[in-house]
Scaffold this active site. Structure first.
Site, mmCIF file in Angstrom:
data_model
loop_
_atom_site.group_PDB
_atom_site.id
_atom_site.type_symbol
_atom_site.label_atom_id
_atom_site.label_comp_id
_atom_site.label_asym_id
_atom_site.label_seq_id
_atom_site.Cartn_x
_atom_site.Cartn_y
_atom_site.Cartn_z
ATOM 1 N N ARG A 285 12.525 42.918 -0.567
ATOM 2 C CA ARG A 285 13.676 42.309 -0.641
ATOM 3 C C ARG A 285 13.718 40.985 -0.068
ATOM 4 N NH1 ARG A 285 18.901 42.777 2.122
ATOM 5 N NH2 ARG A 285 18.103 44.545 3.337
ATOM 6 N N SER B 182 21.696 51.523 -6.116
ATOM 7 C CA SER B 182 22.621 51.724 -5.066
ATOM 8 C C SER B 182 24.054 52.292 -5.308
ATOM 9 C CB SER B 182 22.708 50.378 -4.138
ATOM 10 O OG SER B 182 21.318 49.833 -3.674
ATOM 11 N N LYS C 31 22.195 43.183 5.357
ATOM 12 C CA LYS C 31 22.674 42.977 4.246
ATOM 13 C C LYS C 31 24.078 42.445 4.222
ATOM 14 C CE LYS C 31 22.318 44.952 -0.573
ATOM 15 N NZ LYS C 31 23.654 44.518 -0.938
#
Length: 212
Positions: free
Chosen positions: A41, A110, A139
């Site tokens: 990511r 998610s 995040k």
């Protein structure tokens, strides 16, 4: 579908790891010491850097039998033949993603509440990331924190295997396993640690202990 084990799910962070090579080194050491699945990511990267790093990650993870998951970028996952893709609520929907990646790739989604979990298309998605359980600084667009109690309530109705996400560190993993998680996803608990092998090993021991 390729086999996968959610127990210790490492999400790589380019800043904490110190760039692409640091991500590859972190992934290799973690995979050698208990990480069971690794996700790439890097929200601020250009596509070429995603591709090059994904190839490098596969080169170190494939011999160890640890699947590589690509966050969101389905084209990168296809280009490098990654084990699968993880998508969020604002990404391409599961049906479109599945059509692109085919029937044999791992697809994670998610979710952060009961309504989202109830809407999961069970024939298309393979596992859920549920959270954030705790506050997280890795995040910035994360959903509101749900906490351990609400997480436990969600686990009583989980439709698929679940990896807990959000702010998880050594000492907080075992309660999530006992609450019903199949694994925990971590970022800063491994990325950027002075002793990556030790940090990974301690988490793996904690997760294993949470199942006894």
């Amino acid at each position: 579908m390729k086999p996968f084990d959610l127990s210790l799910y490492l999400v790589l962070d380019p800043d904490l790891c110190g760039g692409p090579q640091g991500m590859v080194d972190t992934a290799r050491i973690a995979a050698e010491n208990g990480a069971t699945i690794v996700q790439l990511r890097a929200p601020n990267w250009k596509k070429r850097q995603w591709l090059e790093t994904a190839f490098a990650l596969k080169a170190v993870l494939d011999p160890l039998g640890v699947p590589l998951i690509i966050n969101d970028h389905i084209d990168v996952a296809i280009a490098v033949d990654a084990a699968g893709v993880h998508i969020g609520q604002a990404d391409l929907p599961p049906d479109a993603t599945r059509r692109l990646i085919g029937p044999d790739k791992i697809l994670g989604l998610s979710t952060s509440n009961a309504a989202q979990m109830a809407d999961v298309p069970l024939g298309l998605v393979d596992y859920l990331g549920v959270g954030p359980v705790y506050p997280t600084g890795t995040k910035l667009d994360a959903s509101p924190v749900i906490g351990l109690d609400e997480f436990g309530q969600l686990m009583r109705a989980k439709p698929l295997p679940v990896v807990a996400i959000g702010g998880i560190k050594h000492g907080t993993a075992a309660p999530l396993i006992r609450a019903g998680a199949d694994g925990v996803a971590v970022v800063s608990a491994i990325c950027g640690q002075a002793d990556i092998a030790g940090a990974t090993g301690h988490l793996f021991i904690e997760i294993t202990g949470g199942r006894t």
